[in-house]
Design a protein around this motif. Sequence first.
Motif, PDB file in Angstrom:
ATOM      1  N   PRO A 142     -55.531 154.547 -11.840  1.00 19.31           N
ATOM      2  CA  PRO A 142     -55.291 155.187 -10.530  1.00 19.31           C
ATOM      3  C   PRO A 142     -56.074 156.474 -10.294  1.00 19.31           C
ATOM      4  N   TRP A 143     -56.067 157.427 -11.264  1.00 17.55           N
ATOM      5  CA  TRP A 143     -56.758 158.699 -10.996  1.00 17.55           C
ATOM      6  C   TRP A 143     -58.261 158.481 -10.853  1.00 17.55           C
ATOM      7  N   TRP A 145     -59.797 155.648  -9.805  1.00 13.60           N
ATOM      8  CA  TRP A 145     -60.071 154.956  -8.547  1.00 13.60           C
ATOM      9  C   TRP A 145     -59.977 155.942  -7.380  1.00 13.60           C
ATOM     10  N   GLY A 146     -58.954 156.820  -7.426  1.00 13.49           N
ATOM     11  CA  GLY A 146     -58.806 157.834  -6.379  1.00 13.49           C
ATOM     12  C   GLY A 146     -59.995 158.790  -6.369  1.00 13.49           C
ATOM     13  N   THR A 147     -60.446 159.187  -7.565  1.00 13.99           N
ATOM     14  CA  THR A 147     -61.594 160.094  -7.660  1.00 13.99           C
ATOM     15  C   THR A 147     -62.858 159.433  -7.119  1.00 13.99           C
ATOM     16  N   TYR A 149     -63.081 157.211  -4.696  1.00  9.74           N
ATOM     17  CA  TYR A 149     -63.103 157.220  -3.228  1.00  9.74           C
ATOM     18  C   TYR A 149     -63.195 158.638  -2.674  1.00  9.74           C
TER      19      TYR A 149
END
Length: 181
Positions: A142-143, A145-147, A149
């Motif tokens: 998650p972290w 993938w968020g980074t 985008y």
Amino acid sequence: MEIVAHGLWTAAGAITASRATPVRIRTTWAVWWGVFPDVLAFGPSMIAGVALLLFRGREAISAGAPHVHLGLSLYPAAHSLVVFALAFAAVTLVARRVMWEMLGWLLHILIDIPTHSYSYYATRFLWPVSDVGVNGIAWWTPWFWGTTYAALALVYLALWRKGWLKRPEVEGVRAGAGNAP
Ligand SMILES: [Zn+2]
């Protein structure tokens, strides 16, 4: 990395290269090459899955998407620098010009090497010469993938502020229209 992020990174790279260097890269074709390895790796089984769903019904694929064997290991072939180099050289020789758009394929492999882990499709980038891979950060963490985008948002914001997201042809037409009598 997943296919949408691959497409966005490739488009950003193609736009930047076209604007900042003398090389002209057609963004649409670059994006096609940027997603090509995953289309080649997963496309045939997805098409087979949709066909089964349409013609045989939902229960036919209840066990998951079917495996399609084309007599070739599509995933490692599509993600191999060796295969890319051979294909790039062959297309360049046949077309008698450098197909810059194909560098989207190279970018895809380079992004996938550190964004897959041993537990999921670690990129065997020297296949079939070697099975060496990198135990990287899985892109769906998650972290991470968020980074990814957040970084893409910053890159596209920078491109937009430079005015590079406008189509050059449209600017050309406008410039031409201004000169018209
Ligand atoms: Zn991939």
